[in-house]
Enzyme design. Structure first.
Site, PDB file in Angstrom:
ATOM      1  N   LYS A 135      12.911  13.660  11.099  1.00  0.00           N
ATOM      2  CA  LYS A 135      12.709  13.928   9.676  1.00  0.00           C
ATOM      3  C   LYS A 135      11.816  12.848   9.071  1.00  0.00           C
ATOM      4  O   LYS A 135      11.541  11.820   9.700  1.00  0.00           O
ATOM      5  CB  LYS A 135      14.048  13.970   8.954  1.00  0.00           C
ATOM      6  CG  LYS A 135      14.822  12.664   8.995  1.00  0.00           C
ATOM      7  CD  LYS A 135      16.166  12.782   8.301  1.00  0.00           C
ATOM      8  CE  LYS A 135      16.926  11.458   8.349  1.00  0.00           C
ATOM      9  NZ  LYS A 135      18.208  11.525   7.637  1.00  0.00           N
TER      10      LYS A 135
ATOM     11  N   TYR B 277       0.470 -12.035 -10.556  1.00  0.00           N
ATOM     12  CA  TYR B 277       0.859 -11.455 -11.840  1.00  0.00           C
ATOM     13  C   TYR B 277       1.959 -12.278 -12.499  1.00  0.00           C
ATOM     14  O   TYR B 277       2.915 -12.712 -11.862  1.00  0.00           O
ATOM     15  CB  TYR B 277       1.359 -10.019 -11.652  1.00  0.00           C
ATOM     16  CG  TYR B 277       0.251  -9.004 -11.529  1.00  0.00           C
ATOM     17  CD1 TYR B 277      -0.610  -8.769 -12.593  1.00  0.00           C
ATOM     18  CD2 TYR B 277       0.075  -8.285 -10.355  1.00  0.00           C
ATOM     19  CE1 TYR B 277      -1.636  -7.831 -12.489  1.00  0.00           C
ATOM     20  CE2 TYR B 277      -0.945  -7.344 -10.237  1.00  0.00           C
ATOM     21  CZ  TYR B 277      -1.796  -7.122 -11.313  1.00  0.00           C
ATOM     22  OH  TYR B 277      -2.808  -6.196 -11.205  1.00  0.00           O
TER      23      TYR B 277
END
Length: 372
Positions: free
Chosen positions: A46, A267
């Site tokens: 999956k 940042y």
């Protein structure tokens, strides 16, 4: 895999290189087959084979002897089907959304039925076709996620007409704590599954996930369903990781610089240098599966030297402190290791405060991929 820093000609301009070791995939599958014997072993592919491309990975497992493949959604099953031979079975763990039953039946895909509603929908299609359609019946043995809860399962056992037209292959449940060898929930779930099995005594059981294979014979049932262990992730806390590493990730340097004490990095200026520091910016970030939670915590490696992440992880880049390396060691285009011989998948996940599954499935499509 080679433990030395890699040198790769950058013909395609890729910012990073994700190597997938197909031989390791094959060896991991075979090791799990040996541990789970005599139960056969399926492959959970999956989420596009945990991010590694099911169309490339599933044939490796098929060639190693796997004939049963589990995905989460029918769309994944339809994409997987052309990649494997027709004698393989594909199971859909989440079952079917209303309206998907005809497609599933037409394509010969096998749903895992998780509720009375899914049972009724699948039975209705089977009766309309005057056919017996295969399915797996899943019960909730204590995870409270998927599967028939006790009241629904009891009602089903009391009125087997609800299963008209359905050819049940397995009675299934899923371990919530299979990787924790001493967790009492494992025994509780086993007892719940065994009690449910008494109501359908002829149905084989499918229970073990990756961790369950290592819990002993009582947990393995008639079909084991490993996932993360196939891809090199640690399946149990009972021993050092016995699986072969499958992925290696190296990322290129974009820029290097030397900055004085008191320089703000990244940042928000969240990191401030305490002395003269040599920095490198590398060309991957949280858009490439390297979580923002690695900010100030994680590291890259070069030549066995740990190079800590400083400042916040950005969308497309990360800044690392390279002061521990001799000046000039790294330059534009140099490769540093994020996953490899110096830093395992689990170690990177631990630094990010997450699990190996999330890291592996999140590795983006901007890396150049090498299937070895």
């Amino acid at each position: 895999m080679n433990t030395q820093p890699r040198e790769i000609i950058n013909q395609d301009g890729a910012s990073g290189y994700l190597a997938i070791d197909l031989k390791a995939l094959r060896q991991n599958y075979r090791q799990l087959v040996e541990r789970a014997a005599p139960a056969p072993v399926a492959a959970v592919v999956k989420a596009n084979a945990y991010g590694l491309d099911a169309a490339r990975v599933a044939p490796v497992f098929y060639d190693a002897g796997c004939r049963d493949f589990f995905v989460a959604h029918i769309g994944e099953a339809l994409r997987l089907k052309p990649a494997i031979h027709g004698d393989a079975r594909i199971f859909v763990l989440n079952g079917l959304q209303p309206g998907a039953e005809e497609t599933c039946a037409n394509e010969g895909i096998i749903p895992v039925l998780n509720s009375l509603e899914q049972v009724e929908n699948w039975s209705r299609v089977a009766k309309a076709r005057r056919a017996h359609l295969p399915a797996v019946l899943q019960i909730d043995s204590g995870m409270s996620r998927l599967g028939l809860p006790p009241e629904e399962f009891t009602a089903l056992a009391a009125d087997c007409r609800l299963l008209d037209g359905i050819d049940l292959l397995f009675l299934m449940s899923h371990l919530a704590s299979g990787d924790e060898s001493e967790n009492i929930q494992n025994a509780d779930q086993l007892a719940a599954l065994q009690a449910a099995s008494a109501l359908f005594p002829t149905l084989p059981l499918s229970f073990a996930n990756s961790g369950g294979i290592f819990l002993g014979g009582d947990f393995r049932g008639a079909l084991a369903r490993p996932g993360i262990a196939l891809y090199g992730g640690a399946p149990t806390d009972a021993m050092a990781n016995p699986m072969r590493p499958v992925v290696r990730l190296d990322v290129r340097v974009v820029q290097t610089r030397t900055v004085p004490a008191g320089t703000r990095v990244g940042y928000g200026g969240a990191h401030v240098t305490t002395g003269e520091t040599r920095l490198a910016t590398i060309a991957a970030g949280y858009a490439d599966g390297l979580p923002r939670s690695l900010s100030h915590r994680g590291a890259a490696y070069y030549g066995g030297v740990r190079l800590p992440i400083v400042g916040r992880v950005s969308m497309d880049s990360i800044t690392i402190d390279i002061s521990a390396l001799p000046p000039g060691t790294l330059k534009l285009g140099s490769l540093v290791e994020l996953i490899g011989p110096n830093q395992t998948l689990e170690a990177l996940a631990a630094d990010a405060g997450t699990i190996s599954y999330e890291i592996l499935t999140g590795l983006g499509d901007r890396y150049h991929r090498e299937y070895r």
